[in-house]
Design an enzyme around this catalytic site. Structure first.
Site, PDB file in Angstrom:
ATOM      1  N   GLU A   1       7.819   1.935 -17.616  1.00  0.00           N
ATOM      2  CA  GLU A   1       7.913   1.299 -17.027  1.00  0.00           C
ATOM      3  C   GLU A   1       6.747   0.657 -15.762  1.00  0.00           C
ATOM      4  OE1 GLU A   1      11.163  -0.820 -14.652  1.00  0.00           O
ATOM      5  OE2 GLU A   1      12.272   0.371 -15.648  1.00  0.00           O
TER       6      GLU A   1
ATOM      7  N   CYS B   1      13.163  -4.876 -21.707  1.00  0.00           N
ATOM      8  CA  CYS B   1      13.702  -5.528 -20.918  1.00  0.00           C
ATOM      9  C   CYS B   1      13.622  -7.177 -20.551  1.00  0.00           C
ATOM     10  CB  CYS B   1      14.775  -4.468 -20.439  1.00  0.00           C
ATOM     11  SG  CYS B   1      15.481  -4.542 -19.310  1.00  0.00           S
TER      12      CYS B   1
ATOM     13  N   HIS C   1      14.092   5.455 -24.949  1.00  0.00           N
ATOM     14  CA  HIS C   1      13.873   6.917 -24.574  1.00  0.00           C
ATOM     15  C   HIS C   1      14.951   7.920 -25.125  1.00  0.00           C
ATOM     16  CE1 HIS C   1      10.242   6.818 -20.868  1.00  0.00           C
ATOM     17  NE2 HIS C   1      10.527   6.677 -22.273  1.00  0.00           N
TER      18      HIS C   1
ATOM     19  N   SER D   1      14.547   7.945 -17.759  1.00  0.00           N
ATOM     20  CA  SER D   1      14.473   7.657 -15.609  1.00  0.00           C
ATOM     21  C   SER D   1      16.306   8.007 -15.451  1.00  0.00           C
ATOM     22  CB  SER D   1      13.785   7.155 -15.803  1.00  0.00           C
ATOM     23  OG  SER D   1      14.327   6.861 -14.027  1.00  0.00           O
TER      24      SER D   1
ATOM     25  N   HIS E   1      10.701  -0.869 -21.952  1.00  0.00           N
ATOM     26  CA  HIS E   1       9.861  -0.040 -20.644  1.00  0.00           C
ATOM     27  C   HIS E   1       9.009  -1.172 -20.486  1.00  0.00           C
ATOM     28  CE1 HIS E   1      10.913   3.308 -22.969  1.00  0.00           C
ATOM     29  NE2 HIS E   1      12.363   3.715 -21.835  1.00  0.00           N
TER      30      HIS E   1
END
EC number: 1.17.7.4
Length: 320
Positions: free
Chosen positions: A133, A103, A47, A231, A81
């Site tokens: 996510e 990740c 992001h 986030s 994500h």
């Protein structure tokens, strides 16, 4: 010539890229080197608009869904994500060559969810509705297996389906303090609830919030370099506000910084979300130097040495 006034600046350490973001970006860059353009990427790889535009300039093509991608044999990368299981299944059905940039710490949460599910536990996922996510984690299991809990009010009112033991997992980029409060409520209501073996909030999120907590009481204003859909960056703004700053703002680029707003304060803190490159922090410092002489102190609360390996397909493929 008038001498510039001095501005005290505390730089948060760690800040900026985490190992998962660094790995995801390298996957796209390495795929471009080895297979040539285009390399398709489902959703923003991370992001940060600057990162996305930089990769687009190298030949990456960002799409929202797989049906936008032609069957031309070029690589498809899934974002950091994580994605629902239906996405790689669809890619396999179409015989696409895909690279998963999820990740590893998000993948860990996915495996935890599967572990709980196989033990007939209903799962509470602490996270934010609509975040990629959260969509990816809930998409690891059949509908109804996971209930999303966004805040303390939902933690107090949520009712699990009957006939199951309970467990909880969390989004990796949450506020450490907010999450602890939600967990406390769930544990009070459901004393037998199963917790993650190791905390789900990732080390990078925790460290960046800790650095902001260390700096915030010492400065009047905190600048968070990050994106409004990030986030972990949004949480840094919240943590700064709660920890003693008179003002906490987010900027995506140095040019967005309002120097007239800065002029109200004599001290600044600067940090960056886990998807923001250090170059953007340098932009903010350059903008400040237009009006101030900077007295910079770096406040480091943790050293990060984690590196995540690239997928084996990139380690063995010949260069284009």
């Amino acid at each position: 010539m008038d001498q510039k006034p001095t501005l005290k600046v505390l730089l948060a350490g760690p800040r900026g890229f985490c190992a998962g973001v660094d790995r995801a970006i390298k996957i796209v860059e390495e795929a471009l080197k080895r297979y040539g353009a285009p390399v398709y990427v489902r959703h923003e790889i991370v992001h940060n608009r600057f990162v996305v535009q930089s990769l687009e300039a190298q030949g990456a093509v960002f799409v929202e869904e797989l049906d936008e991608i032609p069957n031309d044999g070029q690589p498809v990368v899934f974002s950091a994500h994580g994605v629902p299981k239906a996405i790689p299944a669809e890619a396999e059905r179409r015989q696409m060559f895909f690279l998963d940039a999820t990740c590893p710490l998000v993948s860990k949460v996915h495996r935890e969810a599967e572990h709980h599910f196989t033990r007939n536990r209903h799962i509470f996922l602490i996270g934010h509705a609509g975040h990629p996510e959260v969509i990816g984690t809930m998409g690891q299991l059949p509908p109804g297996a996971i209930t999303l809990v966004e805040d303390e009010a939902q933690a107090r009112s949520v009712e699990p389906p009957p006939g199951h033991d309970l467990s909880f997992i969390t989004q990796t980029t949450l506020s450490v303090d907010d999450t602890a409060e939600i967990v406390d409520i769930l544990r009070e209501r459901f004393p037998q609830i199963s917790a993650p073996a190791k905390e789900d909030i990732c080390y990078a999120t925790t460290n960046r919030q800790a650095a902001v907590k260390e700096i915030a009481p010492r400065v009047e204003m905190m600048i968070v370099v990050g994106a409004p859909n990030s986030s972990n960056s949004l949480r840094l703004v919240e943590v700064a506000s709660r920890s003693g700053c008179k003002a906490a703002v987010m900027v995506q680029r140095g040019r967005e910084l309002d120097l007239d707003q800065v002029a109200k304060y004599s001290s600044l803190g600067i940090t960056a979300g886990a998807s923001a490159p250090e170059l953007l922090v340098e932009e903010v410092l350059a903008k400040l130097r237009e009006r101030y002489s900077l007295d910079i102190e770096e406040v480091v609360v943790a050293e990060e040495k984690i590196i995540f390996k690239l997928p084996s397909a990139l380690a063995t493929a010949p260069a284009a």
